[in-house]
Design an enzyme around this catalytic site. Structure first.
Site, PDB file in Angstrom:
ATOM      1  N   HIS A 107     -14.751 -43.597  14.499  1.00  0.00           N
ATOM      2  CA  HIS A 107     -14.266 -42.635  15.482  1.00  0.00           C
ATOM      3  C   HIS A 107     -14.694 -41.208  15.163  1.00  0.00           C
ATOM      4  CE1 HIS A 107     -11.856 -46.203  16.113  1.00  0.00           C
ATOM      5  NE2 HIS A 107     -11.602 -45.764  17.328  1.00  0.00           N
ATOM      6  N   GLU A 124      -7.169 -57.382  21.514  1.00  0.00           N
ATOM      7  CA  GLU A 124      -8.317 -57.176  22.419  1.00  0.00           C
ATOM      8  C   GLU A 124      -8.097 -57.877  23.761  1.00  0.00           C
ATOM      9  OE1 GLU A 124     -10.701 -55.057  21.892  1.00  0.00           O
ATOM     10  OE2 GLU A 124      -9.947 -54.601  19.890  1.00  0.00           O
TER      11      GLU A 124
END
Length: 608
Positions: free
Chosen positions: A472, A343
């Site tokens: 997703h 990240e």
């Protein structure tokens, strides 16, 4: 007007929109960030939806303005051709039917709401994106199955909305002169690249799958057969795509001390924020940009007590030059040490291209941003680097150490590509109609079996919508970029290690402190999407496409070891998917699904 005058005129108009869109993007992104921290706050959600509506309208206006300069777009000699093409490629610029747009917004909002619903398991309220940590801590097969089943119950109501969403999206695609939605999410060339990469990776995956399955059969006697797919719930991963929670049970050579960062971090008095600080210092050592103070003040690094919030790790570019943030429910584990560095790779990407115009402040390809984060995580998980920062003692470079480390790396990196390929192959087939709603679940599990070599504990009927357990799918986001990223990360890592002057096995490369590697990395980070991704890749790596060769070289010592086990008759490779009689069952499944739909309509209200 001459071409130069047209270019100057077009650029002056787009410069004005650049400032306006940057402001709108900041308002929208910061609003979304806050909404994710307060999932029960419907007022915040409505504000965010309204902000996105204004934002999309502005994107559409800019796309229409860009089309006015069609002569410049058609001229390869135009210096702003790529800029004009970018104005039409972003956002929802292709949507011309307001009715369809509103219908899609409602369907997507409803699916997200279903995904974020809490359920109760063993007296604890959980969301789907909070399940992983609990699942990873369980030992009993019955508990693993119980929690896995509970999580997969959540998306059941999503199924009808999803089939409607696909129908509406295909209608919209045809208005935009596409055959179906597939053409707006991928193309033939990308699918060809993915298939080629998968054929290169498949032998290595099947070897590691066989080894892990064999070790798991000892851990769960009678529950795993050596010629069959692995029951997913026993992997301790919701999707069987990142199996780091199995490490202590499946790694070989128990007399050799492995790498478990959780206890090491606790001994060093790590906090959740301290992992992020370490990741930030790694980038600084490469002569890249330190995360600004606002990042530390505005990010959320751990679960807020008694708060219904989104926990899926996410980095935010909030579009003010100094405003980048992360939201993550971090834990002190090896898994999250990796995720944090991934990240922070996104954050560094945002910081490097922050001065570009709005149109270029994106990754040149979905795989780039993900792979950059993964490559950094790969570098910081190197035994050499972990020894440097005091999180690893007594590591040698013996063959046993190497194999043990590479199996650990394989658990986190070699099982996602087949899952990603299976998931988006399912999605593409749904878009083009080769998978129909009455067979969503059956065909999903057939693909999971074919590519991943995994299965549910027992057959799952069409009452379920198991693909929707994945964020997703619920959020209608492409996933194939993660396949490409998991391959591309090794390509990036290899280039940076060569730049840093590393010699020896690739997995031992430590980039820490290499200004030369940092300078090279800036090429990928700083250009955003100011050029086509092939041009940027060529400038960085000297090639114009993705390659699996660095990945295979990284894992070559592991492959050699596993192939020896096969030759010695100690390892059985492959599995059989139970697809017999599927053709005979299809009609019965279709009828059952129609009956289920009829009953659903009787007992519940439709959304529209």
């Amino acid at each position: 007007m001459t071409m130069k005058e047209q270019e100057e005129y077009a650029k002056s108009i787009l410069d004005i929109y650049d400032k306006n869109l940057t402001t709108l993007a900041y308002i929208t992104s910061s609003s979304e960030f806050e909404t994710h921290l307060h999932l029960n706050d419907s007022h915040r959600r409505r504000i965010t939806e309204k902000n996105y509506e204004i934002y999309r309208a502005c994107l559409k206006t800019v796309a229409n303005v860009g089309r006015k300069f069609k002569d410049l777009i058609a001229q390869n000699e135009s210096s702003i051709q790529w800029l004009l093409l970018r104005t039409q490629a972003i956002g929802d610029a292709g949507e011309s039917d307001t009715t369809i747009k509103l219908e899609l917004q409602k369907l997507k909002a409803r699916m997200k709401e279903i995904y974020h619903r809490k359920f109760v398991w063993n007296g604890t309220r959980l969301g789907v994106d909070e399940v992983q940590e609990t699942l990873g801590s369980l030992e009993s097969p019955d508990d693993l199955l119980s929690l896995w089943n509970a999580a997969y119950e959540v998306p059941i109501p999503m199924r009808d909305y999803y089939s409607t969403l696909i129908s509406v999206q295909n209608q919209q695609a045809k208005q935009n002169r596409w055959t179906d939605k597939t053409e707006s999410t991928t193309n033939d060339e990308e699918r060809r690249i993915v298939e080629q990469l998968w054929q290169e990776l498949k032998p290595l995956h099947r070897l590691l799958h066989a080894y892990i399955r064999q070790q798991m059969s000892k851990l769960y006697p009678g529950l795993i057969q050596l010629d069959q797919p692995i029951p997913i719930h026993l992997t301790k991963d919701v999707f069987g795509s990142m199996m780091t929670y199995l490490e202590k049970d499946v790694l070989p050579f128990p007399h050799v001390k492995g790498i478990d960062l959780g206890p090491a971090m606790k001994r060093k008095n790590f906090t959740e924020e301290k992992i992020f600080r370490y990741a930030d210092e790694f980038f600084v050592s490469l002569n890249l940009t330190r995360a600004p103070e606002r990042f530390w003040n505005l990010s959320v690094f751990k679960k807020i007590p008694n708060r219904h919030m989104a926990c899926h790790p996410t980095a935010f570019d909030v579009y003010k030059y100094d405003d980048v943030r992360i939201r993550m429910c971090t834990t002190l584990t090896s898994r999250d040490f990796y995720v944090v560095h991934h990240e922070m790779g996104h954050i560094q990407h945002y910081l490097q291209y922050k001065s570009l115009p709005f149109w270029f402040r994106r990754s040149p390809h979905g795989a780039f941003s993900e792979a950059i984060g993964d490559a950094i995580a790969l570098a910081t998980m190197s035994p050499t680097h972990l020894k440097r920062i005091g999180l690893l003692d007594d590591y040698t470079s013996s063959r046993e150490d190497t194999v043990k480390f590479l199996i650990s790396q394989g658990l986190s990196r070699l099982f996602l590509p087949p899952y990603a390929y299976a998931l988006d192959t399912w999605r593409w087939s749904v878009y083009n109609g080769s998978i129909q709603p009455f067979e969503y679940n059956r065909r999903y599990w057939e693909l999971v079996c074919e590519y991943q070599g995994m299965k549910p504990s027992e057959a799952r009927n069409e009452r379920y919508f198991d693909a929707g357990t994945k964020l997703h799918v619920a959020f209608d986001l492409s996933y194939i970029k993660y396949f490409l990223a998991h391959v591309f990360q090794f390509q990036i890592f290899d280039v940076l290690c060569r730049e840093a002057g590393h010699q020896g096995p690739l997995h031992l490369c430590d980039l820490h402190g290499s200004v030369a590697a940092g300078k090279k990395l800036k090429i990928l980070l700083g250009l955003g999407i100011s050029k086509p991704w092939q041009d940027i890749l060529e400038e960085f790596a000297g090639v114009r496409t993705f390659s699996a060769q660095a990945c295979l070289r990284y894992f070559q010592p592991l492959r050699d070891y596993l192939e020896e086990l096969v030759e010695q008759g100690q390892l059985q490779v492959g599995w059989t998917c139970d697809t017999k009689n599927n053709s005979n069952r299809t009609e019965l499944v279709h009828i059952s699904y129609l009956l289920f739909l009829c009953m659903s309509l009787i007992v519940s209200k439709k959304f529209f």
